[in-house]
Design a protein around this motif. Structure first.
Motif, PDB file in Angstrom:
ATOM      1  N   PRO A 139       0.829  -1.204   0.000  1.00 57.26           N
ATOM      2  CA  PRO A 139       0.000   0.000   0.000  1.00 57.26           C
ATOM      3  C   PRO A 139       0.864   1.255   0.000  1.00 57.26           C
ATOM      4  O   PRO A 139       1.919   1.293   0.638  1.00 57.26           O
ATOM      5  CB  PRO A 139      -0.792  -0.115   1.313  1.00 57.26           C
ATOM      6  N   VAL A 140       0.455   2.259  -0.751  1.00 56.05           N
ATOM      7  CA  VAL A 140       1.194   3.520  -0.794  1.00 56.05           C
ATOM      8  C   VAL A 140       1.096   4.200   0.569  1.00 56.05           C
ATOM      9  O   VAL A 140       0.003   4.423   1.088  1.00 56.05           O
ATOM     10  CB  VAL A 140       0.640   4.438  -1.902  1.00 56.05           C
ATOM     11  N   ALA A 141       2.251   4.528   1.138  1.00 54.33           N
ATOM     12  CA  ALA A 141       2.284   5.125   2.478  1.00 54.33           C
ATOM     13  C   ALA A 141       2.494   6.636   2.432  1.00 54.33           C
ATOM     14  O   ALA A 141       2.012   7.365   3.291  1.00 54.33           O
ATOM     15  CB  ALA A 141       3.392   4.475   3.303  1.00 54.33           C
ATOM     16  N   ASP A 142       3.234   7.109   1.452  1.00 55.97           N
ATOM     17  CA  ASP A 142       3.554   8.529   1.373  1.00 55.97           C
ATOM     18  C   ASP A 142       2.426   9.326   0.724  1.00 55.97           C
ATOM     19  O   ASP A 142       1.625   8.785  -0.055  1.00 55.97           O
ATOM     20  CB  ASP A 142       4.836   8.747   0.561  1.00 55.97           C
ATOM     21  N   THR A 143       2.387  10.607   1.016  1.00 55.61           N
ATOM     22  CA  THR A 143       1.468  11.502   0.328  1.00 55.61           C
ATOM     23  C   THR A 143       1.942  11.669  -1.115  1.00 55.61           C
ATOM     24  O   THR A 143       3.118  11.904  -1.369  1.00 55.61           O
ATOM     25  CB  THR A 143       1.419  12.873   1.018  1.00 55.61           C
ATOM     26  N   ILE A 144       1.016  11.537  -2.057  1.00 46.93           N
ATOM     27  CA  ILE A 144       1.349  11.570  -3.475  1.00 46.93           C
ATOM     28  C   ILE A 144       0.901  12.896  -4.084  1.00 46.93           C
ATOM     29  O   ILE A 144      -0.239  13.321  -3.898  1.00 46.93           O
ATOM     30  CB  ILE A 144       0.679  10.396  -4.225  1.00 46.93           C
ATOM     31  N   LYS A 145       1.801  13.541  -4.812  1.00 48.30           N
ATOM     32  CA  LYS A 145       1.520  14.803  -5.470  1.00 48.30           C
ATOM     33  C   LYS A 145       1.528  14.629  -6.990  1.00 48.30           C
ATOM     34  O   LYS A 145       2.410  13.970  -7.536  1.00 48.30           O
ATOM     35  CB  LYS A 145       2.564  15.861  -5.095  1.00 48.30           C
ATOM     36  N   ARG A 146       0.553  15.254  -7.662  1.00 44.67           N
ATOM     37  CA  ARG A 146       0.592  15.337  -9.113  1.00 44.67           C
ATOM     38  C   ARG A 146       1.223  16.667  -9.483  1.00 44.67           C
ATOM     39  O   ARG A 146       0.974  17.680  -8.830  1.00 44.67           O
ATOM     40  CB  ARG A 146      -0.815  15.228  -9.697  1.00 44.67           C
ATOM     41  N   ALA A 147       2.065  16.662 -10.521  1.00 42.72           N
ATOM     42  CA  ALA A 147       2.822  17.868 -10.845  1.00 42.72           C
ATOM     43  C   ALA A 147       2.522  18.370 -12.250  1.00 42.72           C
ATOM     44  O   ALA A 147       2.163  17.598 -13.156  1.00 42.72           O
ATOM     45  CB  ALA A 147       4.319  17.587 -10.717  1.00 42.72           C
TER      46      ALA A 147
END
Length: 229
Positions: A139-147
């Motif tokens: 599972p993705v743990a980090d906060t994900i940013k779209r750029a």
């Protein structure tokens, strides 16, 4: 009849992002190449019946590698992309009769040399007998940013997001069908090819130690993980 578990390791890439003077699978860490560590994972696992490494036709570094590992096949039939390399490997397994359509093919990145044995066991036990196959993922743990360029355009909701790992386990016949398209552009892993057939592979809990050697700084982490084994 027992279903075989065959490890297929695509190793035809040049590892451009890694920045070494050789493909990253041949980079030495602690006196052994990354590829040697990876092959040993499957050679030492009791549920793996066969290990195949698929390299580029021009790969001279692979010469003699097969003799170093009893029972390992090294085939110089790699393609221009990972998907083509896997397709060529699966096709040869089926054409030579080394694999039946119902046998399991476990495709694993050559540069993931720290795969824990228990994660491999978990994948085989949970996905080895289901029609849709499955992959290791976390599972993705980090906060994900779209750029947009180098600026944040949005924060992506991470609920339900998983980070794909390998091995990715599928029946040989299904994998052959999934990779039969003439244009394999956009196929970044075997699961994405299978998904295009309308099939939903199983997600099996992976392991954070199953790191892919991609950037030069990854070698430091990999060295620590290998020393801890």
């Amino acid at each position: 009849m027992k279903r075989k578990n065959i490890a297929l390791i695509p190793a035809a890439g040049i590892g451009a992002r890694f920045g070494a003077d050789k493909p990253k699978q041949y980079v030495e860490i602690g006196g052994k190449t990354v590829l040697e560590y990876t092959v040993c994972i499957f050679q030492n696992h009791p549920s793996i019946d066969m290990t195949v490494v698929v390299v580029s036709p021009e790969d001279v570094l692979a010469d003699g590698f097969q003799t170093a590992f009893a029972g390992v096949e090294v085939w110089k039939i790699g393609g221009r992309s990972r998907a083509e390399t896997v397709r060529n490997g699966v096709a040869k397994l089926l054409e030579t009769g080394l694999a039946a359509e119902t046998d399991n093919i476990l495709v694993h990145d050559a540069a993931r040399c720290c795969l824990p044995s228990e994660a491999l066991t978990r994948l085989i036990e949970q996905a080895g007998n289901v029609e849709q196959g499955g992959i290791l993922a976390i599972p993705v743990a980090d906060t994900i940013k779209r750029a947009e360029g180098r600026q944040i355009s949005a924060t992506v909701e991470r609920t339900g997001l998983w980070q794909a790992q390998t091995p990715q386990l599928f029946r040989a016949g299904l994998l052959c069908r999934a990779l039969a398209a003439e244009n394999l552009e956009g196929i970044t892993d075997e699961a994405s090819a299978v998904e295009k057939l309308g099939i939903s592979p199983l997600l099996v809990r992976g392991d954070a130690r199953n790191l892919k050697l991609t950037q030069p700084q990854d070698a430091y982490i990999v060295r620590l993980l290998l020393d801890a084994v």
